[in-house]
Structure formats: structure tokens, C-alpha cells
Design a protein around this motif. Structure first.
Motif, short mmCIF file in Angstrom:
data_model
loop_
_atom_site.label_atom_id
_atom_site.label_comp_id
_atom_site.label_asym_id
_atom_site.label_seq_id
_atom_site.Cartn_x
_atom_site.Cartn_y
_atom_site.Cartn_z
N ALA A 1 -2.06 -27.03 23.47
CA ALA A 1 -3.22 -26.34 24.05
C ALA A 1 -2.78 -25.43 25.19
N ARG A 2 -1.83 -25.89 25.98
CA ARG A 2 -1.33 -25.08 27.10
C ARG A 2 -0.68 -23.80 26.59
N LEU A 3 0.10 -23.91 25.50
CA LEU A 3 0.74 -22.73 24.93
C LEU A 3 -0.29 -21.75 24.39
N VAL A 4 -1.37 -22.23 23.82
CA VAL A 4 -2.42 -21.35 23.32
C VAL A 4 -3.10 -20.62 24.48
N ARG A 5 -3.34 -21.32 25.58
CA ARG A 5 -3.99 -20.68 26.73
C ARG A 5 -3.11 -19.59 27.35
#
Length: 446
Positions: A192-196
Motif C-alpha cells: 500500500a505504501r508503494l502504491v501511495r
């Protein structure tokens, strides 16, 4: 009396400040006239600082271990606060009339609690044995959620690449947030952090940074598919990239040896404040400590840069061992360790070798020196004539401060390299004059 407190300088105290405004405020408070009470009890300092209110603030500093802690009756949520820093500055300058007396009850209770917690931390835990069958069932449930979440991510990435960079730039920010939220629901906070982070990369016209970033995400989906075929360390790196927390209790006990802090970097990541502290050990070993706190809450006091200590430091399992945790207490040590030297070419080779072992690694620590900083454009240049850009996170004021500290001498710099830019974390003077011509010639970017 010879202790860690007696070795502290004003610069070492100011290095503890959570930000520049706290450092400036502490320097204004470091005047004996504002402290009606200044006391020391062994490795504990305490005093009363007269502020604008009717009653002075009660301030205490615990330096009984290498990890400094403080307590103050002021309402500040910064740690350490300006009053604790001011108290340390007064002691470092040997300023004011200090008495030898025990702390008052409030501080004595706080100190006793710290001693009790340290004792409990040193004792092995005796938990109730877990039910293996229940553990396996819970793990299977978590794995199914991850499998479904990564399957959705794989499809979403395929659509994103098929539509192209132009379509990605036209997407509303809500699209990225929704996909990240689905990954959080699937217990995949790392993904999720990489997507953000994707929207930050859409402005690059070449699309190279975005392509590499999407490749990391795609590799997560493929790595999960073959996780059972991976070795222990590779599987650990995969789970870490997906956001699995580090099980500190499962780390084997490490041997105590000498370390020293090279410096730290503090950043805001979503709703968390993250601090990365780098340690240097014998044999040029590097270790990375991570500390987290909800935004608005204080982190523990950082380790003093350049101050050696002995401690047991255990590395997390990884194909490229870097992250570590401190087991037990820290104790002051003797002379600082000598800093390694290196070139920018060495740094690039180190990073490439690290990525070959762990493709999701975000950064490595590296020594570069003799080297110097260049202002326009902001770069780090080495003696071989190579240069790399400094991170955009490096403030102009900090860059000027580092240039002033260099005093026309080349330095050995330690910092973080992520393949794109360098973040200086610390430096030590090297007895090499800085050639005047090199101040205007940034060198050849590597």
C-alpha cells in the motif's frame, strides 16, 4: 566524577534537538539566571526552569545509559523539549551553580520506573506456549487475504501499464488511495505504501522512475506466488517488503560489541514519524535502527552522534543484512571508531550488489570521502571527479551549515543512497584541502 555526562559537548547536546527551532530555543534557555535550581545526582541532572508562568518547570535528564532520556513538566510534545536541552547545555558549558542532591519525588518515581522497565527487558519472557494448530489456522487465513489482495494488485498493475503513462497522469488521486486502502485491508501495508508513492513519480517525463517503481510492485506479486520456493532470507525480504512487522523476540541473541551512531534521518510517512539511525561497528559493519511513533507523538531521544557504546545489536534476517535492533542496555565505551573511506563508484557498486540480493531494498548506507558538497546544482563530489545529486529533502540551510563546517577541507561523508540521490547523514573533517577550482566544477555525474 567521570561519566558520560562529563564527556558531552554543546554540539553533542544540540544534535539531540528534534528540530532547529528547539535547538535555538534551548540556547536561549541556557542561562543560569533562568534556573533557580540546578542539581546533579550521579548520572542524573535535574533543575527548575523559570518560564513565563508563576511556577518553574521541573526538568530531569537520565544519562545512566548511553540512551539519554528526559522528563519535563512543560506541555511540549517534543522530545527532548527545549528545557531538557537547555539543562544539558548548561552542564556541558559548566555554567551555573550546581548542587549535589537527589531529585524530587516526581522525578524519582520516573527514574525508578525506567530502572524497573530496563530490568524487565533484560529478563527472558515466560509466555504461555501458543497452540500450533491455532497458529497455523490463523496464518492460513492471513495468507489467503494476502493472496487475494496481491491478485487484485496484479490485475490493477496490468491495466495501469496497458493504459499508459498519459492515462496514469489523468487519474484522480482518489484512485491511488482506494487501491492502497484495499491493500491495507488485505494486510499488505508495505505494498500500500508503494502504491501511495506513485503520484510523486508521474511528473517525470522519461517515465523511468515510475517504470522501476511499478516493477518493484509487480515483483512483489510474483514473489508471493513462488514464496514457498524461496530461501529463508529471500522470503524474509519479501515479507518485509509486503509490510510484515519484525518479530524482535525471534531474533537470536547477539554478542555485545562496540558501536557508534553515525547520525539519523527523520521523516513523516503517512500517520507515522519514522527515524532511521545508522550505526558503525567493528570491521566497518553498518546497522540500521528504525523507530516509529504516531504523528504528533515524540520519539525516544536519539543516540548521540559519534559517541561510542557497547551493546548487543542483532540483525533482522535478510539476504542483505542491514536493519537491526538493540538487545538490552547500552553502555558508554572508549575511543570513537575510525571512519572508512570510499568513492562514489564504490557506493554505486555497493548498491548494485545489495539490490541483487534484495530487489526491494530502498537505500543503503555508504561512506564517501574525501569529498565535498557543491551548491548549484546540489551535489556530492568525490576526489575522482564524479558527482551524484543530493536529495531534494536536503534543506538549503542545512547545506550551507555543512559547507561552513567543512571550512575549505574535503570531508568523509556518510549518507543514504537510493540509486537516485544522496542524503548526507554525517561527516568528519579530512585533512585534505578543497581545491578552489573544484568549487565551480561539479565533476562528471555518475
Amino acid at each position: 566524577m567521570n561519566s558520560i555526562l562529563d564527556q558531552w559537548s554543546s554540539d553533542a547536546v544540540l544534535a539531540l534537538a528534534p528540530d532547529s527551532s528547539s535547538a535555538k530555543a534551548a540556547q536561549k534557555l541556557a542561562r543560569p539566571a533562568q534556573w533557580p535550581t540546578l542539581d546533579r545526582d550521579g548520572d542524573v541532572l535535574w533543575g527548575e526552569c523559570q518560564g513565563s508562568g508563576a511556577h518553574p518547570y521541573l526538568v530531569g535528564v537520565d544519562a545512566r545509559s548511553a540512551e539519554i532520556a528526559s522528563k519535563c513538566s512543560c506541555p511540549s510534545r517534543k522530545f527532548p523539549c527545549k528545557h531538557a536541552l537547555g539543562l544539558l547545555l548548561l552542564h556541558a558549558a559548566r555554567s551555573g551553580e550546581w548542587q549535589a542532591s537527589p531529585p524530587p519525588p516526581d522525578l524519582a518515581k520516573w527514574l525508578g520506573g525506567r530502572t524497573e522497565r530496563a530490568g524487565k527487558a533484560a529478563q527472558p519472557s515466560e509466555g504461555v506456549p501458543a497452540d500450533p494448530a491455532a497458529q497455523a489456522k490463523a496464518q492460513a487465513t492471513r495468507d489467503r487475504k494476502k493472496t487475494a489482495g496481491l491478485g487484485d494488485l496484479e490485475l490493477w498493475l496490468s491495466d495501469l501499464v496497458r493504459e499508459g503513462l498519459g492515462a496514469a497522469r489523468a487519474r484522480p488521486y482518489g484512485d491511488w488511495d482506494r487501491q492502497a486502502a484495499r491493500l491495507v485491508d488485505a494486510q499488505l501495508p508495505g505494498a500500500a505504501r508503494l502504491v501511495r508513492q506513485i503520484p510523486e513519480l508521474l511528473h517525470d517525463e522519461t517515465g523511468e522512475a515510475l517504470t522501476a517503481h511499478l516493477g518493484k510492485l509487480w515483483l512483489l506479486t510474483q514473489g508471493w506466488r513462488v514464496r514457498e520456493t524461496l530461501g529463508e532470507f529471500e522470503r524474509s525480504d519479501l515479507l518485509t517488503a509486503l509490510g510484515a512487522p519484525l518479530d524482535r523476540a525471534s531474533l537470536p541473541e547477539a554478542e555485545s560489541q562496540m558501536w557508534q551512531a553515525l547520525g539519523s534521518v527523520q521523516e513523516e510517512e503517512g500517520k507515522l514519524t519514522v527515524r532511521r539511525t545508522w550505526l558503525l561497528g567493528k570491521g566497518e559493519a553498518l546497522a540500521l535502527l528504525l523507530d516509529f511513533a504516531p504523528t504528533g507523538q515524540a520519539l525516544a531521544a536519539p543516540l548521540v552522534t559519534g559517541r561510542p557504546f557497547t551493546a548487543a545489536v542483532a540483525y533482522a534476517p535478510s539476504a542483505y543484512a542491514q536493519r537491526a535492533v538493540v538487545q538490552g542496555e547500552l553502555a558508554p565505551a572508549g575511543e570513537p571508531l575510525p571512519l572508512p573511506v570510499g568513492t562514489l563508484s564504490d557506493m554505486q557498486a555497493r548498491y548494485a550488489a545489495a539490490l541483487a540480493l534484495n530487489p526491494w531494498l530502498e537505500r543503503v548506507g555508504a561512506f564517501v570521502g574525501p569529498a565535498y558538497l557543491h551548491l548549484d546544482p546540489p551535489q556530492l563530489c568525490d576526489a575522482e571527479g564524479h558527482a551524484v545529486p543530493l536529495s531534494a529533502r536536503v534543506e538549503q540551510a542545512d547545506l550551507w551549515a555543512m559547507l561552513a563546517q567543512a571550512e575549505t577541507r574535503m570531508q568523509t561523508y556518510f549518507g543514504e543512497w537510493d540509486g537516485q540521490s544522496f542524503v548526507p547523514v554525517g561527516a568528519v573533517s579530512a585533512e585534505v584541502p578543497l581545491p578552489g577550482a573544484e568549487l565551480t566544477e561539479p565533476g562528471v555525474p555518475t
